[in-house]
Design a protein around this motif. Structure first.
Motif, PDB file in Angstrom:
ATOM      1  N   ARG A  64       0.844  -1.196   0.000  1.00  0.00           N
ATOM      2  CA  ARG A  64       0.000   0.000   0.000  1.00  0.00           C
ATOM      3  C   ARG A  64       0.876   1.241   0.000  1.00  0.00           C
ATOM      4  O   ARG A  64       1.675   1.442   0.914  1.00  0.00           O
ATOM      5  CB  ARG A  64      -0.925   0.013   1.222  1.00  0.00           C
ATOM      6  CG  ARG A  64      -2.000  -1.055   1.222  1.00  0.00           C
ATOM      7  CD  ARG A  64      -2.846  -0.958   2.473  1.00  0.00           C
ATOM      8  NE  ARG A  64      -1.994  -1.047   3.654  1.00  0.00           N
ATOM      9  CZ  ARG A  64      -2.307  -0.508   4.838  1.00  0.00           C
ATOM     10  NH1 ARG A  64      -3.416   0.181   4.982  1.00  0.00           N
ATOM     11  NH2 ARG A  64      -1.488  -0.646   5.861  1.00  0.00           N
ATOM     12  N   LEU A  65       0.700   2.071  -1.010  1.00  0.00           N
ATOM     13  CA  LEU A  65       1.463   3.310  -1.161  1.00  0.00           C
ATOM     14  C   LEU A  65       0.506   4.490  -1.052  1.00  0.00           C
ATOM     15  O   LEU A  65      -0.422   4.621  -1.853  1.00  0.00           O
ATOM     16  CB  LEU A  65       2.155   3.330  -2.523  1.00  0.00           C
ATOM     17  CG  LEU A  65       3.221   2.248  -2.715  1.00  0.00           C
ATOM     18  CD1 LEU A  65       3.271   1.781  -4.148  1.00  0.00           C
ATOM     19  CD2 LEU A  65       4.572   2.776  -2.291  1.00  0.00           C
ATOM     20  N   PRO A  66       0.690   5.367  -0.052  1.00  0.00           N
ATOM     21  CA  PRO A  66      -0.208   6.519   0.091  1.00  0.00           C
ATOM     22  C   PRO A  66      -0.221   7.389  -1.164  1.00  0.00           C
ATOM     23  O   PRO A  66       0.817   7.646  -1.782  1.00  0.00           O
ATOM     24  CB  PRO A  66       0.376   7.285   1.280  1.00  0.00           C
ATOM     25  CG  PRO A  66       1.078   6.239   2.082  1.00  0.00           C
ATOM     26  CD  PRO A  66       1.651   5.292   1.062  1.00  0.00           C
ATOM     27  N   ARG A  67      -1.425   7.849  -1.507  1.00  0.00           N
ATOM     28  CA  ARG A  67      -1.601   8.741  -2.657  1.00  0.00           C
ATOM     29  C   ARG A  67      -1.329  10.203  -2.307  1.00  0.00           C
ATOM     30  O   ARG A  67      -1.004  11.005  -3.183  1.00  0.00           O
ATOM     31  CB  ARG A  67      -3.043   8.657  -3.168  1.00  0.00           C
ATOM     32  CG  ARG A  67      -3.487   7.324  -3.709  1.00  0.00           C
ATOM     33  CD  ARG A  67      -4.946   7.450  -4.153  1.00  0.00           C
ATOM     34  NE  ARG A  67      -5.524   6.195  -4.581  1.00  0.00           N
ATOM     35  CZ  ARG A  67      -5.496   5.737  -5.838  1.00  0.00           C
ATOM     36  NH1 ARG A  67      -4.870   6.449  -6.762  1.00  0.00           N
ATOM     37  NH2 ARG A  67      -6.053   4.597  -6.148  1.00  0.00           N
ATOM     38  N   HIS A  68      -1.545  10.571  -1.045  1.00  0.00           N
ATOM     39  CA  HIS A  68      -1.455  11.979  -0.654  1.00  0.00           C
ATOM     40  C   HIS A  68      -0.949  12.063   0.778  1.00  0.00           C
ATOM     41  O   HIS A  68      -0.919  11.069   1.517  1.00  0.00           O
ATOM     42  CB  HIS A  68      -2.814  12.677  -0.801  1.00  0.00           C
ATOM     43  CG  HIS A  68      -3.920  12.000  -0.042  1.00  0.00           C
ATOM     44  ND1 HIS A  68      -4.044  12.098   1.326  1.00  0.00           N
ATOM     45  CD2 HIS A  68      -4.948  11.215  -0.460  1.00  0.00           C
ATOM     46  CE1 HIS A  68      -5.108  11.407   1.719  1.00  0.00           C
ATOM     47  NE2 HIS A  68      -5.663  10.857   0.659  1.00  0.00           N
ATOM     48  N   ASP A  69      -0.566  13.271   1.188  1.00  0.00           N
ATOM     49  CA  ASP A  69       0.074  13.411   2.489  1.00  0.00           C
ATOM     50  C   ASP A  69      -0.896  13.280   3.650  1.00  0.00           C
ATOM     51  O   ASP A  69      -0.475  13.190   4.807  1.00  0.00           O
ATOM     52  CB  ASP A  69       0.860  14.723   2.576  1.00  0.00           C
ATOM     53  CG  ASP A  69      -0.003  15.962   2.421  1.00  0.00           C
ATOM     54  OD1 ASP A  69      -1.230  15.831   2.228  1.00  0.00           O
ATOM     55  OD2 ASP A  69       0.544  17.080   2.483  1.00  0.00           O
ATOM     56  N   GLY A  70      -2.198  13.232   3.378  1.00  0.00           N
ATOM     57  CA  GLY A  70      -3.152  12.983   4.453  1.00  0.00           C
ATOM     58  C   GLY A  70      -3.169  11.551   4.921  1.00  0.00           C
ATOM     59  O   GLY A  70      -3.762  11.245   5.961  1.00  0.00           O
ATOM     60  N   ALA A  71      -2.522  10.640   4.178  1.00  0.00           N
ATOM     61  CA  ALA A  71      -2.549   9.221   4.522  1.00  0.00           C
ATOM     62  C   ALA A  71      -1.193   8.685   4.954  1.00  0.00           C
ATOM     63  O   ALA A  71      -1.063   7.485   5.201  1.00  0.00           O
ATOM     64  CB  ALA A  71      -3.055   8.411   3.329  1.00  0.00           C
ATOM     65  N   ILE A  72      -0.197   9.536   5.082  1.00  0.00           N
ATOM     66  CA  ILE A  72       1.156   9.020   5.265  1.00  0.00           C
ATOM     67  C   ILE A  72       1.430   8.492   6.666  1.00  0.00           C
ATOM     68  O   ILE A  72       2.402   7.779   6.874  1.00  0.00           O
ATOM     69  CB  ILE A  72       2.208  10.082   4.892  1.00  0.00           C
ATOM     70  CG1 ILE A  72       2.096  11.322   5.793  1.00  0.00           C
ATOM     71  CG2 ILE A  72       2.073  10.459   3.436  1.00  0.00           C
ATOM     72  CD1 ILE A  72       3.151  12.386   5.490  1.00  0.00           C
ATOM     73  N   GLY A  73       0.572   8.804   7.631  1.00  0.00           N
ATOM     74  CA  GLY A  73       0.799   8.295   8.981  1.00  0.00           C
ATOM     75  C   GLY A  73       0.226   6.923   9.237  1.00  0.00           C
ATOM     76  O   GLY A  73       0.503   6.311  10.282  1.00  0.00           O
ATOM     77  N   GLN A  74      -0.557   6.399   8.301  1.00  0.00           N
ATOM     78  CA  GLN A  74      -1.281   5.162   8.575  1.00  0.00           C
ATOM     79  C   GLN A  74      -0.359   3.965   8.777  1.00  0.00           C
ATOM     80  O   GLN A  74      -0.577   3.160   9.681  1.00  0.00           O
ATOM     81  CB  GLN A  74      -2.275   4.869   7.456  1.00  0.00           C
ATOM     82  CG  GLN A  74      -3.069   3.582   7.687  1.00  0.00           C
ATOM     83  CD  GLN A  74      -4.261   3.468   6.758  1.00  0.00           C
ATOM     84  OE1 GLN A  74      -4.775   4.471   6.267  1.00  0.00           O
ATOM     85  NE2 GLN A  74      -4.712   2.256   6.533  1.00  0.00           N
TER      86      GLN A  74
END
Length: 301
Positions: A64-74
């Motif tokens: 899973r590769l985050p698309r945007h910086d709102g998801a980078i902490g997951q």
């Protein structure tokens, strides 16, 4: 088992440009950081959600590769907290086996997880299932019982923090919904007594698209990117995305939800539904239908 995921999540307040993500990049990241899996087939998984580009890696893993910086902490959040929570929960949750680092121009952490078989829950399949309603209440009851006293910076935002965005969204949707009814519900939810017990764990994005089923029964809860501690009302969203009025009553009774918490839960369902509706509905008819149901069911109660 084939899994079809038509998922949405609220857009962050600020989203930077999405990096270019393709299979070649994913393979280079895996090969250099996890060489033990370099020889496994890597296939794009579609449709993925709004937060990640997903690849299936062999039979047992996913990337899973985050698309945007709102998801980078997951990735780091799930790697730290899910191993502690999972033993206490009655449904499967993601198992991370590696967190990758930025490389080759890709700027953020990313994850390799065990593949969870199953199909995404649907309203058609489960809205009338009292068994599913009880199972979801049981999952939340177990989650809320886990000690939340050493959670660092995971404290969730209060419902009132959504006030400007929610009122703006009510104005934007125009005649699509009853604006007076939405405003009345929102005012009522904000006026409801707050959660005055010790903070508890919440999933934070507990809706139909983050539930998996196997052979028609709930089997897993996924996507803990919004995991936090605070008011359990936030996780009542699922009652309005998935359930009928009858199964919602079963769910509420099994979870033993008081009037104030239920009202705040309706407020969370309204606020998150409106956010997704104004963000996605014009470009995604499926999201439009899902969030319209969430909003109307929240108004219904």
């Amino acid at each position: 088992m084939k899994r079809c995921r038509h998922r949405w999540r609220e857009l962050p307040l600020t989203v930077k440009t999405t990096p270019v993500i393709d299979a070649a990049l994913a393979r280079r990241l895996v090969a250099t950081q996890f060489p033990q899996w370099a020889g496994l087939p890597l296939l794009p998984y579609a449709p993925a959600g709004s937060d990640h580009v997903i690849y299936r890696l062999g039979e047992q893993l996913s990337v899973r590769l985050p698309r945007h910086d709102g998801a980078i902490g997951q990735a780091k959040k799930e790697a730290e907290w899910l191993p502690r929570l999972a033993p206490h929960l009655p449904l499967a949750v993601p198992v991370l086996v590696g967190v990758g680092a930025a490389d080759f121009g890709y700027p953020w952490p990313w994850a390799v997880s065990r593949w969870l078989d199953g199909e995404v829950a649907t309203v058609d399949a489960l809205s009338g299932s009292h068994e599913a309603a009880v199972a979801l209440a049981g999952f939340l009851t177990a989650l809320h019982r886990i000690d939340a006293g050493t959670t660092g910076d995971l404290t969730g935002r209060p419902l009132a923090s959504r006030d400007p965005a929610t009122r703006s969204a009510i104005a934007k949707v125009g005649d699509a919904f009853d604006s007076a009814a939405m405003t009345d519900l929102w005012d009522t939810a904000l006026a409801a007594p707050g959660w005055d017990a010790p903070p508890v764990w919440f999933h934070g994005d507990f809706h139909t698209g983050n539930l998996l089923t196997t052979n028609g029964r709930l089997s897993a809860v996924i996507d803990f990117g919004e995991l936090g501690v605070g008011d359990p009302a936030r996780d009542l969203i699922v009652a309005f995305t998935l359930m009928s009025a009858e199964t919602r009553a079963t769910f509420r009774a099994a979870l033993d939800v008081d009037d104030a918490t239920w009202t705040r839960g309706r407020g969370w369902a309204l606020a998150t539904g409106l956010n997704a509706y104004v963000s996605y509905a014009a470009v995604n008819p499926r999201v439009a239908a899902q969030t319209a149901r969430q909003i109307t069911q929240a108004l219904f109660g």
